[in-house]
Scaffold this motif. Structure first.
Motif, short mmCIF file in Angstrom:
data_model
loop_
_atom_site.label_atom_id
_atom_site.label_comp_id
_atom_site.label_asym_id
_atom_site.label_seq_id
_atom_site.Cartn_x
_atom_site.Cartn_y
_atom_site.Cartn_z
N LEU A 7 8.97 -62.48 -38.25
CA LEU A 7 9.78 -63.69 -38.43
C LEU A 7 11.10 -63.59 -37.66
O LEU A 7 11.52 -64.51 -36.97
CB LEU A 7 10.05 -63.90 -39.92
CG LEU A 7 10.94 -65.09 -40.24
CD1 LEU A 7 10.11 -66.37 -40.23
CD2 LEU A 7 11.63 -64.91 -41.57
N ARG A 10 10.63 -63.94 -34.00
CA ARG A 10 10.46 -65.35 -33.64
C ARG A 10 11.81 -66.06 -33.63
O ARG A 10 12.11 -66.86 -32.75
CB ARG A 10 9.53 -66.03 -34.65
CG ARG A 10 8.08 -66.09 -34.19
CD ARG A 10 7.19 -66.64 -35.27
NE ARG A 10 7.55 -67.98 -35.71
CZ ARG A 10 7.23 -68.49 -36.90
NH1 ARG A 10 6.55 -67.76 -37.77
NH2 ARG A 10 7.58 -69.71 -37.22
N ALA A 11 12.61 -65.75 -34.66
CA ALA A 11 13.94 -66.38 -34.74
C ALA A 11 14.78 -65.98 -33.54
O ALA A 11 15.50 -66.79 -32.96
CB ALA A 11 14.63 -65.97 -36.04
N GLU B 117 11.29 -73.24 -37.29
CA GLU B 117 11.12 -72.91 -38.68
C GLU B 117 11.61 -71.49 -38.99
O GLU B 117 12.19 -71.23 -40.03
CB GLU B 117 9.62 -73.05 -39.01
CG GLU B 117 9.21 -72.58 -40.34
CD GLU B 117 7.83 -71.91 -40.23
OE1 GLU B 117 7.00 -72.38 -39.43
OE2 GLU B 117 7.63 -70.91 -40.90
N ALA B 118 11.42 -70.58 -38.03
CA ALA B 118 11.82 -69.20 -38.27
C ALA B 118 13.33 -69.11 -38.49
O ALA B 118 13.80 -68.42 -39.40
CB ALA B 118 11.41 -68.32 -37.09
N VAL B 119 14.11 -69.82 -37.67
CA VAL B 119 15.56 -69.78 -37.82
C VAL B 119 15.97 -70.49 -39.11
O VAL B 119 16.84 -70.04 -39.84
CB VAL B 119 16.25 -70.45 -36.61
CG1 VAL B 119 17.75 -70.31 -36.73
CG2 VAL B 119 15.78 -69.80 -35.31
N SER B 121 14.32 -70.82 -41.79
CA SER B 121 14.00 -70.07 -43.01
C SER B 121 15.07 -69.01 -43.32
O SER B 121 15.30 -68.69 -44.48
CB SER B 121 12.64 -69.39 -42.86
OG SER B 121 12.72 -68.38 -41.88
N LEU B 122 15.74 -68.52 -42.27
CA LEU B 122 16.77 -67.52 -42.51
C LEU B 122 17.95 -68.08 -43.30
O LEU B 122 18.71 -67.35 -43.92
CB LEU B 122 17.29 -66.95 -41.18
CG LEU B 122 16.30 -66.07 -40.41
CD1 LEU B 122 16.92 -65.61 -39.10
CD2 LEU B 122 15.91 -64.86 -41.25
N LEU B 168 12.34 -65.27 -48.77
CA LEU B 168 11.59 -65.94 -47.72
C LEU B 168 10.23 -66.41 -48.22
O LEU B 168 9.75 -67.49 -47.85
CB LEU B 168 11.42 -65.01 -46.52
CG LEU B 168 12.69 -64.83 -45.69
CD1 LEU B 168 12.54 -63.70 -44.71
CD2 LEU B 168 13.04 -66.12 -44.96
#
Lengths: 390, 177
Positions: A7, A10-11, B117-119, B121-122, B168
């Motif tokens: 994750l 990816r971010a 979505e990854a960012v 979700s953080l 998460l």
């Protein structure tokens, strides 16, 4: 590979689309030079060398002027005289007047550049001398300025201050001594560049200094309460003001004794502050720039009890300490007096107007200026019946 | 860090393992982007990430004569950047900054958040949890090293990472992704 790691990767790929900030090493150098300059200037030992360099600037007739510093890492360069008090003394004792800026207004004030919020036992310092704490205003043309604590909006009208910078100088942005919301800054001509506004110290640092020809207008409400109004103010307990009432633990107890003696007959907090101000105006204190600008642990007591001679540096330093000794929030403001009224309706501010004064916090009114320095004209708000002239 | 060490060793032709003083500029060029991206993920604010990155480099630069000879100057750099972020005053100032600045026409970071979505979700994590997972999972430090960098105990690093995982998971279920 954990899903958390996947994750995050990816971010990270996603944020790689965000462009890198542009200025790179150059901006870094500027930021470092600014820090270094101020650290050097606030260090006592090197202070003497800086004082000489500030005087050197005066003899060339350009106090506050920006001297070119080499833009290479590790380059020496004397830098502009940014130690507030050092440059005030240099400017006050210099015999050449230099026009710095003018202000069009019907409501002149003191013009504030910096606020010094920490007393280290020897002198007043700023917790943010290089203007890095605060909001960066990037090339903004209209900007709201507001301190976190301020009087509630009331019937007071907003005053307008149209500043014109007359010659290049490197310092904070001159603003009226009181910034009460709704206050704002509008750039009328020229480029202000990036400004860092520290709402806690009410100071605006301009990246790269101020250029001649820059015009900007500041609008703010100026609040001038009466003595009766301030008598009613109930301030909080001293500790609730945190750093604004702090003094070093090892300060000579004699200083506190003096604060108590001078204010023995005063009832309200405001009465006490005025009693201290009055004391400096009367009992044997005299004005002179011809004093040793020593910053040592004894300097304060020597001034209060023996020499009783100095200029704004000594008076503002001493009064702010005495007020804090009583548990009342105080700080030192550095900038300029109102200046000289001109035929064209503006106030001309020159190098010789450099000044330091005291600001005291009153609940409901915010930071109000006081003027401990004797024999040098009145504060523009000191009409009879105001808090400055009870 | 190892990567930089090898580069420096290559430049001067020194055998690996012998400490070679690094040039600050070199570390700056190598680490600038990585630090900026890491701070972006931790702060969720591109202006603050930029500010913290600059300040961390400036502070390292000022102490370069000492920091440059440390085993892990990059660790020092990340530690400085993340410590600056940790201070409450700093965050208050950052909040003020946001309220002071006229909203930019478009903030590229906002766009990334919207689209990724990854960012996004953080954002479900607390700043401390984000800092812990960025340092361990993304930068690849052990819990012990991460503890040193973040100024907390290794056990706390592991706790924060576990909390981050749980948060998460919860976020995923809530968002149904």
């Amino acid at each position: 590979m954990s899903d958390l790691k996947a994750l995050l990767e990816r971010a990270e790929r996603a944020v790689s689309a965000v462009p890198m900030p542009p200025d790179g090493l150059i901006g870094l150098q500027r930021r470092r030079d600014r820090r270094r300059r101020n650290q050097r200037l606030s260090a006592g030992v090197v202070g003497i060398a800086v004082f000489v360099s500030a005087v050197g600037i005066v003899t060339t007739g350009v106090p506050f002027d920006r001297t070119e510093t080499p833009a290479v890492p590790g380059g020496a360069g004397s830098g502009p005289a940014l130690d507030p008090f050092t440059s005030i003394n240099a400017q006050l004792s210099g015999d050449q007047r230099v026009d710095l800026f003018k202000v069009q207004t019907t409501d002149p004030q003191y013009w504030q550049l910096y606020v010094l919020d920490q007393f280290d036992g020897e002198g007043w310092r700023s917790s943010d001398p290089d203007g890095t704490e605060g909001g960066q205003i990037e090339g903004g043309q209209i900007v709201n300025l507001s301190p976190p604590v301020s009087p509630p909006p009331d019937s007071e009208t907003r005053s307008s201050y149209a500043f014109t910078i007359l010659r290049r100088f490197d310092s904070g942005l001159p603003v009226p001594e009181q910034i009460n919301p709704p206050a704002n800054l509008i750039v009328m001509a020229g480029d202000l560049g990036d400004v860092t506004w520290n709402p806690y110290l009410e100071q605006a640092f301009v990246d790269g200094g101020l250029d001649a020809g820059l015009e900007y207008t500041v609008r703010s409400r100026i609040v001038v309460p009466t003595p009766e109004e301030l008598d009613q103010v109930q301030n909080l307990a001293p500790w609730q003001y945190g750093r604004w009432t702090e003094l070093p633990d090892d300060l000579d107890p004699a200083v506190r004794q003096i604060a108590l003696e001078w204010t023995a007959d005063a009832a309200s907090a405001y009465d006490k502050v005025v009693a201290i101000q009055r004391h400096f105006h009367s009992v044997g204190f005299t004005y002179s720039t011809d004093v040793d600008a020593a910053d040592d642990a004894d300097a304060l007591l020597t001034f209060l009890t023996q020499t009783k001679t100095g200029f704004c540096q000594q008076y503002a330093t001493a009064m702010a300490v005495l007020v804090r000794e009583l548990g009342i929030p105080a700080r030192v403001a550095v900038g300029f007096r109102a200046g000289t009224f001109q035929d064209d309706g503006t106030y001309l501010v020159q190098s010789t107007d450099a000044h330091a004064w005291v600001e005291v916090f009153f609940e409901g009114y915010g930071w109000l200026s006081f003027e401990p320095t004797p024999g040098h004209g009145n504060h523009p708000n000191a009409q009879a019946g105001t808090y400055l002239n009870p | 860090m190892r990567v930089v060490d090898q580069q420096a060793a290559a430049v001067t032709g020194s055998p690996e393992g012998l400490r070679v003083p690094l040039a600050f500029e070199e570390v700056y060029e190598t680490e600038r982007e990585r630090l900026f991206r890491a701070l972006l993920l931790v702060t969720h604010d591109s202006a603050e990430a930029e500010d913290l990155m600059q300040e961390a480099f400036v502070r390292m630069w000022e102490r370069w004569d000492r920091v440059g000879t440390l085993d892990d100057p990059v660790g020092y750099l990340f530690k400085t950047g993340l410590n600056l972020h940790r201070s409450a005053i700093r965050r208050a100032v950052a909040a003020t900054k946001r309220s002071l600045r006229p909203p930019p026409d478009h903030d590229p970071f906002e766009k990334v958040i919207d689209h990724d979505e990854a960012v996004r979700s953080l954002a479900a994590l607390t700043p401390r949890q984000r800092a812990a997972v960025v340092v361990t999972e993304l930068l690849g430090y052990s819990s012990e090293e991460a503890g040193t960098i973040l100024g907390i105990r290794p056990g706390t690093v592991r706790t924060l990472t576990a909390q981050a995982r749980a948060a998460l998971q919860e976020w995923k279920e809530r968002e149904d992704v």
